[in-house]
Design a protein around this motif. Structure first.
Motif, PDB file in Angstrom:
ATOM      1  N   GLY A 219      41.159  34.700 -33.949  1.00  0.00           N
ATOM      2  CA  GLY A 219      40.811  34.218 -32.621  1.00  0.00           C
ATOM      3  C   GLY A 219      39.840  35.129 -31.898  1.00  0.00           C
ATOM      4  O   GLY A 219      39.048  34.684 -31.053  1.00  0.00           O
ATOM      5  N   ILE A 220      39.900  36.432 -32.200  1.00  0.00           N
ATOM      6  CA  ILE A 220      38.973  37.395 -31.584  1.00  0.00           C
ATOM      7  C   ILE A 220      37.642  37.408 -32.339  1.00  0.00           C
ATOM      8  O   ILE A 220      36.572  37.531 -31.738  1.00  0.00           O
ATOM      9  CB  ILE A 220      39.585  38.810 -31.563  1.00  0.00           C
ATOM     10  N   ARG A 221      37.685  37.279 -33.669  1.00  0.00           N
ATOM     11  CA  ARG A 221      36.452  37.348 -34.469  1.00  0.00           C
ATOM     12  C   ARG A 221      35.443  36.282 -34.057  1.00  0.00           C
ATOM     13  O   ARG A 221      34.229  36.507 -34.100  1.00  0.00           O
ATOM     14  CB  ARG A 221      36.786  37.215 -35.960  1.00  0.00           C
ATOM     15  N   LYS A 222      35.927  35.123 -33.628  1.00  0.00           N
ATOM     16  CA  LYS A 222      34.994  34.044 -33.271  1.00  0.00           C
ATOM     17  C   LYS A 222      34.157  34.397 -32.036  1.00  0.00           C
ATOM     18  O   LYS A 222      33.079  33.833 -31.830  1.00  0.00           O
ATOM     19  CB  LYS A 222      35.751  32.738 -33.050  1.00  0.00           C
ATOM     20  N   PHE A 223      34.656  35.343 -31.219  1.00  0.00           N
ATOM     21  CA  PHE A 223      33.911  35.728 -30.016  1.00  0.00           C
ATOM     22  C   PHE A 223      32.815  36.743 -30.328  1.00  0.00           C
ATOM     23  O   PHE A 223      32.077  37.164 -29.417  1.00  0.00           O
ATOM     24  CB  PHE A 223      34.858  36.283 -28.956  1.00  0.00           C
ATOM     25  N   ALA A 224      32.701  37.135 -31.593  1.00  0.00           N
ATOM     26  CA  ALA A 224      31.622  38.051 -31.967  1.00  0.00           C
ATOM     27  C   ALA A 224      30.253  37.401 -31.764  1.00  0.00           C
ATOM     28  O   ALA A 224      29.232  38.095 -31.640  1.00  0.00           O
ATOM     29  CB  ALA A 224      31.790  38.494 -33.415  1.00  0.00           C
ATOM     30  N   ASP A 225      30.216  36.088 -31.725  1.00  0.00           N
ATOM     31  CA  ASP A 225      28.939  35.377 -31.518  1.00  0.00           C
ATOM     32  C   ASP A 225      28.450  35.476 -30.079  1.00  0.00           C
ATOM     33  O   ASP A 225      27.278  35.189 -29.800  1.00  0.00           O
ATOM     34  CB  ASP A 225      29.096  33.893 -31.896  1.00  0.00           C
ATOM     35  N   THR A 226      29.339  35.855 -29.147  1.00  0.00           N
ATOM     36  CA  THR A 226      28.939  35.976 -27.728  1.00  0.00           C
ATOM     37  C   THR A 226      29.343  37.348 -27.209  1.00  0.00           C
ATOM     38  O   THR A 226      30.184  37.464 -26.308  1.00  0.00           O
ATOM     39  CB  THR A 226      29.590  34.865 -26.894  1.00  0.00           C
TER      40      THR A 226
END
Length: 921
Positions: free
Chosen positions: A734-741
């Motif tokens: 769930g945290i890794r997906k925010f690496a794009d922003t």
């Protein structure tokens, strides 16, 4: 004194002191009469002192002080207010309570009171100093006949013998630890299962021998020591092995030519020495010296408390608890919080009533019947550990039986019992289930030691010797997983009288895979319940169709927040007959483990009288609900939208940035010096700690930021790169997906262009009010707070009121003892009032008064302003005025129960909540 006698004494005392009482002339007579006639204090001059000096800037005098129970008394004349401030000799204005607190602060730490009682002859205001900021308990003289028991804390002393037993038991555990470590070094491989089990059994056997020689069980004092002393180190291992064999052999089966030093030892039986296939290593000079000096000659094992020592012993020899750095035990005081209201108080009162009978023949028959009753009761502890609940219960029941024997004996050398032994109560009446095999062995040994000690007390009464060995009784403590075993296979439920214990505390995230599977088997499809809940459900199923009563110690999570409805839906036909509200359970000796617990006693039937215990106070309840309050059985369920038409509360923003989008206050100047263009993106940042304590933090808020501008800010770009790296490497998908922003907080919920009310998610229970307030647009908040955009002064006045705080205190979760404010449980379910326009305007005015009072002290943090010791009088008054205005909006008039009692107020709110829920169906 019996309950009936105390009620009569309290009635007479109240009648005698009605409408009279002068501070200077009557205070001492008042308290002496109360303590002697109502509470049976005999040596009154040694129990309470009057007019003790305390040195402030002048000499003052404490009206009354009871050192044994740590009670300070501040007495005023009749009709004097106990809440109004009185001018002191130094010109300060203090209430009687504040006056006593000032005295307390000048006393040595050891003499500071646990309780402060203020009185004006017509009322007692009781302040529990363990609960700072709490309302006083109020007992009126006219109600003393019914409520005298609420003053019991005046005379309940700590037992000095118990303290001595505890100290000796812990010291014994330390000796066992030394022996354990010294013996472990001698094993070829002490980590193997056989070596570990052998070492544990060896230690249990040695401890039993040490106790048996000091307690006279072996026949004469020092037998074990004297036997071992005959052997040098080289031959001691062989001597110990031969002794264990003899202790497990009947006299008629022994070698008739064995040495006299061995032959003198009795046959033990009971299986304690039965397994000869244990691994016993060679002894060393260190081990020999420990056994003969420190453990034997220098120590008296007969003084240990089997209740405490069993737990300390098991803990000492348990690798897991040894690694955690402390010997664990449940205090005897805490055990009695379970067993006293469950059965012991009732049995004690029954015996007292029998002892009051004047016709000897009738009295003797009643005594014999009572002894038979004791001998027919049976107990089950389904998480027995080292058996401390079972052991302490056995000791308590045997002491009652010894009182019976003493009454029947009447000081004679012979006694009128037809049986060969006067003792009817047996450890055969005690059942346990425990998953740890070694704890099972320790529990049985502790019960045997308890049996020996109680038999000695009986011998002193009947003036004759009773044979303890060979052991003929056995506690039925079974090794196994209590959540997988059918409890009826251990003991049929029709035989059981009471179930009790302290099941393990584990939150869902700390459970093993097997424990989680056990929970799923018991609560299909339900997650996030504490492990202890499974014992409640198993007990509930087991007692169906019986009169069995149950009492368990539990983490307070089961009566807080979302857990309440999720768990108690499985326990709908169970009735709570008594309960201890949240208190600290100290369960370790050398390292205190402060666990916040409750005790709940329940059954399938309702007792005629229900008791609620809370910080030393006892309340008779009509009904104890699932929140452990005197009120209806109503469950507050989680909801994602408010029950009433009010502004929506939302969570703060979640950074999930590894700290890279956050700038600490001490780093800000350097950051902006190196990157001046970054200033427009730096915003104040508030979490609960920053808001309450006044600390400053900052963040990079890059929503809508021009990428070209960001490229020109090297310090910002460095932090963005680090944020991206942290998120990419996170173990949580769930945290890794925010690496794009990486320029943005992971979750952004707050509208930054609006003012809002800020509500900390966690706040100290020492504060009467959770500090809340208005924050200007542009300040960024973290997910450690919740916010209410579009909120008005009126909204603030309602949620900062003590009515809302009372609701919060009951329904919220706790982090240890601190309040954990939940929007889905606390805020969204709160039943708001329906005020008139005039009442609304008044609340707006008083809400502004709170903000104005805070503004007078801009240099003080909210933590300081809401500290009960340092809260400014202007702020306190503003809150009181706001509380009053909100009370009026609810229709809680000055004479109503909801106005006088916080518990009654919450009970009324619960009814309104239920009505609103029904209207929305």
């Amino acid at each position: 004194m019996t309950d009936t006698q105390q009620r009569a004494a309290a009635k007479a005392f109240a009648k005698n002191w009605k409408d009279r009482g002068y501070e200077k002339g009557d205070s001492q007579i008042f308290w002496v009469e109360l303590l002697t006639t109502v509470f049976g204090v005999t040596e009154i001059s040694q129990f309470i002192s009057f007019e003790d000096q305390v040195h402030l800037d002048h000499t003052s005098f404490i009206d009354g002080y009871i050192e044994k129970t740590h009670v300070m008394i501040e007495q005023k004349s009749i009709n004097k207010s106990l809440t109004a401030a009185i001018r002191q000799s130094d010109g300060s204005m203090l209430t009687p309570f504040e006056q006593a607190k000032r005295y307390s602060s000048e006393l040595p730490y050891s003499k500071r009171p646990r309780w402060i009682v203020t009185s004006n002859f017509q009322s007692f205001y009781i302040y529990d100093m363990e609960k700072p900021g709490g309302d006083p308990e109020i007992i009126r003289l006219e109600d003393l006949e019914k409520e005298y028991y609420r003053l019991q804390f005046l005379v309940d002393e700590g037992n000095t013998n118990l303290q001595r037993e505890m100290e000796v038991s812990i010291a014994a555990g330390e000796i066992v630890g030394l022996l354990y470590d010294a013996l472990a070094k001698q094993y070829v491989d002490p980590t193997t299962e056989r070596a570990m089990k052998s070492l544990n059994i060896l230690c249990v056997r040695i401890v039993f021998c040490l106790y048996a020689e000091d307690a006279g069980i072996f026949g004469q004092h020092g037998m074990f020591h004297d036997y071992l002393e005959e052997f040098d180190t080289k031959h001691m291992r062989k001597a110990v092995i031969e002794l264990f064999q003899v202790l497990d052999t009947k006299p008629e089966d022994r070698d008739p030519y064995m040495e006299e030093s061995l032959a003198q030892f009795p046959y033990v039986n009971g299986g304690l020495f039965a397994n000869e296939d244990i691994e016993i290593p060679q002894f060393t000079d260190e081990i020999r010296n420990l056994l003969l000096e420190k453990a034997s000659a220098d120590f008296d094992w007969s003084e240990i408390s089997p209740t405490i020592f069993g737990a300390v012993f098991e803990s000492t020899l348990n690798p897991e608890t040894r690694r955690s750095g402390g010997m664990h035990y449940t205090s005897i005081e805490n055990i009695h919080k379970v067993i006293d209201p469950l059965f012991l108080d009732e049995l004690k009162n029954e015996l007292k009533e029998i002892q009051q009978i004047t016709v000897q023949r009738t009295k003797d028959k009643k005594l014999r019947d009572f002894q038979t009753k004791l001998a027919n009761l049976q107990w089950l502890d389904p998480a027995s550990g080292s058996g401390n609940f079972l052991t302490e219960t056995y000791i308590s029941i045997r002491r009652l039986e010894n009182e019976v024997i003493k009454e029947l004996q009447r000081g004679q050398i012979t006694f009128g019992f037809d049986e060969s032994s006067p003792i009817h109560v047996s450890i055969d009446q005690f059942y346990g289930i425990e998953i740890n095999d070694f704890a099972v062995t320790v529990a049985k040994t502790a019960l045997w030691i308890a049996e020996s000690q109680m038999m000695k007390e009986t011998e002193d009464i009947v003036h004759m010797n009773l044979d303890f060995l060979p052991l003929t009784t056995n506690a039925f403590i079974v090794e196994g997983n209590s959540l997988q075993i059918d409890w009826e296979s251990i003991v049929p439920k029709y035989q059981v009288s009471y179930i009790m214990g302290n099941p393990p505390f584990h939150g869902f995230t700390f459970m093993t895979a097997e424990q989680k599977q056990d929970m799923q088997n018991i609560f299909p499809g339900v997650k996030n319940l504490d492990f202890v809940c499974a014992w409640y459900k198993k007990a509930s199923d087991y007692i169906r169709g019986t009169k069995i009563e149950v009492a368990f110690v539990s983490t307070n999570s089961i009566v807080q927040g979302e857990t309440v409805s999720r768990f108690w839906d499985f326990m709908q036909d169970d009735i709570i007959n008594f309960a201890y509200r949240t208190f600290v359970w100290d369960s370790e000796a050398s390292v205190k483990a402060h666990v916040h617990c409750v005790i709940i006693g329940f059954a399938k039937f309702s007792r005629s009288t229900k008791y609620l215990y809370d910080n030393g106070r006892t309340t008779v309840a009509e009904n104890i609900n699932r929140y452990l309050m005197n009120g209806d059985d109503i469950l507050v369920r989680s909801r994602n939208k408010p029950l009433c038409d009010i502004p929506k509360m939302i969570y703060g923003n979640k950074p999930a940035d590894g700290g890279n989008l956050i700038i600490e206050d001490e780093d800000l100047e350097d950051f902006l010096m190196k990157d001046p263009k970054a200033k427009k993106y730096v915003h104040p940042l508030l979490g609960a700690s920053e808001y309450i304590k006044g600390n400053r933090r900052w963040c990079l808020w890059l929503v809508g930021a021009d990428p070209e501008e960001l490229k020109k800010c090297p310090m910002i770009m460095e932090r963005i790169r680090k944020c991206k790296e942290v998120r990419e490497n996170s173990v949580a998908a769930g945290i890794r997906k925010f690496a794009d922003t990486p320029t943005l907080f992971a979750q952004r919920t707050q509208p930054v262009d609006k003012d809002f009310i800020i509500v900390p998610r966690v706040s100290s229970q020492a504060r009467r009010y959770v500090p809340m307030g208005f924050i200007k647009a542009g300040t960024i908040v973290t997910d450690r707070v919740q916010v209410i955009p579009d909120a008005s002064l009126y909204d603030f006045g309602i949620i900062i009121s003590n009515i809302h705080m009372a609701w919060m205190r009951v329904t919220c979760m706790r982090l240890k003892s601190d309040y954990s404010y939940s929007k889905d449980i606390v805020y969204n379910n709160f039943p708001w009032p329906l005020p008139t326009e005039q009442q609304r305007q008044k609340i707006e005015k008083t809400a502004q008064g709170i903000l104005d009072a805070r503004a007078l002290y801009l240099n003080s943090s909210l933590a300081t302003l809401y500290d009960e010791l340092t809260m400014p009088p202007e702020l306190r008054k503003a809150h009181q005025q706001n509380d009053m205005a909100v009370m009026q909006a609810y229709g809680f008039t000055k004479g109503s129960e909801a106005y006088k009692s916080e518990a009654a107020c919450v009970a009324e709110l619960m009814k309104r909540y239920q009505k609103l829920c029904e209207e929305q169906k």
